[in-house]
Design a protein around this motif. Structure first.
Motif, PDB file in Angstrom:
ATOM      1  N   PRO A  78      -1.242   7.560  -0.289  1.00  0.00           N
ATOM      2  CA  PRO A  78      -2.519   7.674  -0.999  1.00  0.00           C
ATOM      3  C   PRO A  78      -3.419   8.769  -0.457  1.00  0.00           C
ATOM      4  O   PRO A  78      -4.340   9.210  -1.146  1.00  0.00           O
ATOM      5  N   VAL A  79      -3.189   9.226   0.763  1.00  0.00           N
ATOM      6  CA  VAL A  79      -4.023  10.277   1.349  1.00  0.00           C
ATOM      7  C   VAL A  79      -3.687  11.633   0.730  1.00  0.00           C
ATOM      8  O   VAL A  79      -4.564  12.387   0.289  1.00  0.00           O
ATOM      9  N   THR A  80      -2.401  11.943   0.685  1.00  0.00           N
ATOM     10  CA  THR A  80      -1.974  13.219   0.100  1.00  0.00           C
ATOM     11  C   THR A  80      -1.754  13.121  -1.399  1.00  0.00           C
ATOM     12  O   THR A  80      -1.656  14.142  -2.079  1.00  0.00           O
ATOM     13  N   ASP A  81      -1.672  11.891  -1.910  1.00  0.00           N
ATOM     14  CA  ASP A  81      -1.359  11.627  -3.319  1.00  0.00           C
ATOM     15  C   ASP A  81      -0.042  12.292  -3.714  1.00  0.00           C
ATOM     16  O   ASP A  81       0.090  12.898  -4.773  1.00  0.00           O
TER      17      ASP A  81
ATOM     18  N   ALA B 250       4.524  11.838  -3.059  1.00  0.00           N
ATOM     19  CA  ALA B 250       5.613  10.991  -2.596  1.00  0.00           C
ATOM     20  C   ALA B 250       5.789  11.155  -1.093  1.00  0.00           C
ATOM     21  O   ALA B 250       5.644  12.263  -0.557  1.00  0.00           O
ATOM     22  N   THR B 251       6.098  10.070  -0.407  1.00  0.00           N
ATOM     23  CA  THR B 251       6.244  10.126   1.051  1.00  0.00           C
ATOM     24  C   THR B 251       7.538  10.781   1.483  1.00  0.00           C
ATOM     25  O   THR B 251       7.654  11.253   2.605  1.00  0.00           O
ATOM     26  N   ARG B 252       8.531  10.742   0.607  1.00  0.00           N
ATOM     27  CA  ARG B 252       9.872  11.268   0.934  1.00  0.00           C
ATOM     28  C   ARG B 252      10.499  10.533   2.118  1.00  0.00           C
ATOM     29  O   ARG B 252      11.270  11.098   2.894  1.00  0.00           O
ATOM     30  N   SER B 253      10.140   9.276   2.279  1.00  0.00           N
ATOM     31  CA  SER B 253      10.751   8.475   3.338  1.00  0.00           C
ATOM     32  C   SER B 253      12.223   8.241   3.038  1.00  0.00           C
ATOM     33  O   SER B 253      12.648   8.239   1.868  1.00  0.00           O
ATOM     34  N   THR B 254      13.001   8.039   4.097  1.00  0.00           N
ATOM     35  CA  THR B 254      14.414   7.739   3.922  1.00  0.00           C
ATOM     36  C   THR B 254      14.614   6.229   3.794  1.00  0.00           C
ATOM     37  O   THR B 254      13.777   5.438   4.224  1.00  0.00           O
ATOM     38  N   TYR B 255      15.724   5.844   3.230  1.00  0.00           N
ATOM     39  CA  TYR B 255      16.029   4.430   3.065  1.00  0.00           C
ATOM     40  C   TYR B 255      16.335   3.795   4.425  1.00  0.00           C
ATOM     41  O   TYR B 255      16.836   4.453   5.337  1.00  0.00           O
ATOM     42  N   VAL B 256      15.994   2.533   4.519  1.00  0.00           N
ATOM     43  CA  VAL B 256      16.222   1.767   5.740  1.00  0.00           C
ATOM     44  C   VAL B 256      17.341   0.779   5.485  1.00  0.00           C
ATOM     45  O   VAL B 256      17.397   0.141   4.419  1.00  0.00           O
TER      46      VAL B 256
ATOM     47  N   SER C   4       0.813  -1.213   0.000  1.00  0.00           N
ATOM     48  CA  SER C   4       0.000   0.000   0.000  1.00  0.00           C
ATOM     49  C   SER C   4       0.850   1.269   0.000  1.00  0.00           C
ATOM     50  O   SER C   4       0.354   2.353  -0.295  1.00  0.00           O
ATOM     51  N   GLY C   5       2.126   1.144   0.307  1.00  0.00           N
ATOM     52  CA  GLY C   5       3.050   2.265   0.223  1.00  0.00           C
ATOM     53  C   GLY C   5       3.642   2.439  -1.153  1.00  0.00           C
ATOM     54  O   GLY C   5       4.477   3.328  -1.366  1.00  0.00           O
ATOM     55  N   PHE C   6       3.205   1.611  -2.096  1.00  0.00           N
ATOM     56  CA  PHE C   6       3.711   1.690  -3.472  1.00  0.00           C
ATOM     57  C   PHE C   6       2.542   1.709  -4.453  1.00  0.00           C
ATOM     58  O   PHE C   6       2.511   0.974  -5.442  1.00  0.00           O
TER      59      PHE C   6
END
Length: 210
Positions: A114-117, A119-125, A64-66
């Motif tokens: 999906p809420v903001t439509d 990119a999340t701009r999350s950092t790599y793990v 769901s994050g993709f």
């Protein structure tokens, strides 16, 4: 296919035992495939601590994050089951940002909100050596995703309809199509009957495959 009843905690321990022995010197990718009422998210989360106890760090990543942007997902309307089946999930991005770089241990946990439509701009793990990626979500098998191990959470059509929220029942034809065209229970290393996720039953018919 023979199923044996198993408690959710025992299910996690059984799967963790099997996963911990696979690719002992490398990273391991696992697909946990199932519709939301089967709770693939809960199973993925339940595996993190048992795997850590066996010396394998784990990271749960939700499909769901993709998602693709709303302009693509809703091009044929907001409740088109064929669009849901064919074009809601950005599998190329999932491969590019998660599966392909997994051997380096550096993966992106999510890409699209999906809420903001946007990119999340999350950092790599960073997953340590011998880490386990637990990719969970619906419609995962038969899509060309190169994973090392797969679990399919099987629900009968009646149970899936009963447990799906009324607002989401428009997706049911997509799962019927998935069952008919892909036959996910035939692809999986492990099949878990999940008509009631609190009372699963397991069939490890393919778990001996390399």
């Amino acid at each position: 296919m023979h199923f044996r009843p198993i408690a959710p905690v025992a299910l996690a321990e059984t799967l963790a035992d099997d996963l911990a022995e696979r690719r002992p010197s490398g990273y391991l990718s696992v697909a946990i495939d199932g519709p939301p009422p089967a709770r693939p998210d809960r199973l993925a989360a339940s595996l993190v601590d048992p795997l850590r106890a066996r010396g394998r760090a784990a990271l749960a990543v939700a499909t769901s994050g993709f998602l693709r942007p709303a302009s693509v997902r809703f091009e044929r309307g907001r409740t088109d089951p064929d669009a849901f089946y064919e074009s809601w999930f950005d599998l190329p991005a999932l491969v590019r940002e998660v599966l392909d770089p997994l051997p380096t241990g550096r993966v992106l946990p999510d890409l699209w909100d999906p809420v903001t439509d946007r990119a999340t701009r999350s950092t790599y793990v960073e997953l340590p050596p011998r880490g386990v990626l637990l990719l969970h979500g619906p419609l995962l098998l038969g899509a060309g995703l190169a994973v090392d191990y797969s679990v399919h959470l099987l629900m009968t059509p009646a149970a899936l309809k009963r447990r799906t929220d009324a607002a989401d029942r428009w997706t049911l034809p997509a799962y019927e199509r998935y069952a008919a065209e892909v036959g996910p229970a035939d692809w999986a290393d492990v099949v878990v009957r999940s008509d009631d996720p609190d009372h699963p039953a397991i069939s490890m018919i393919g778990a001996g495959r390399s």
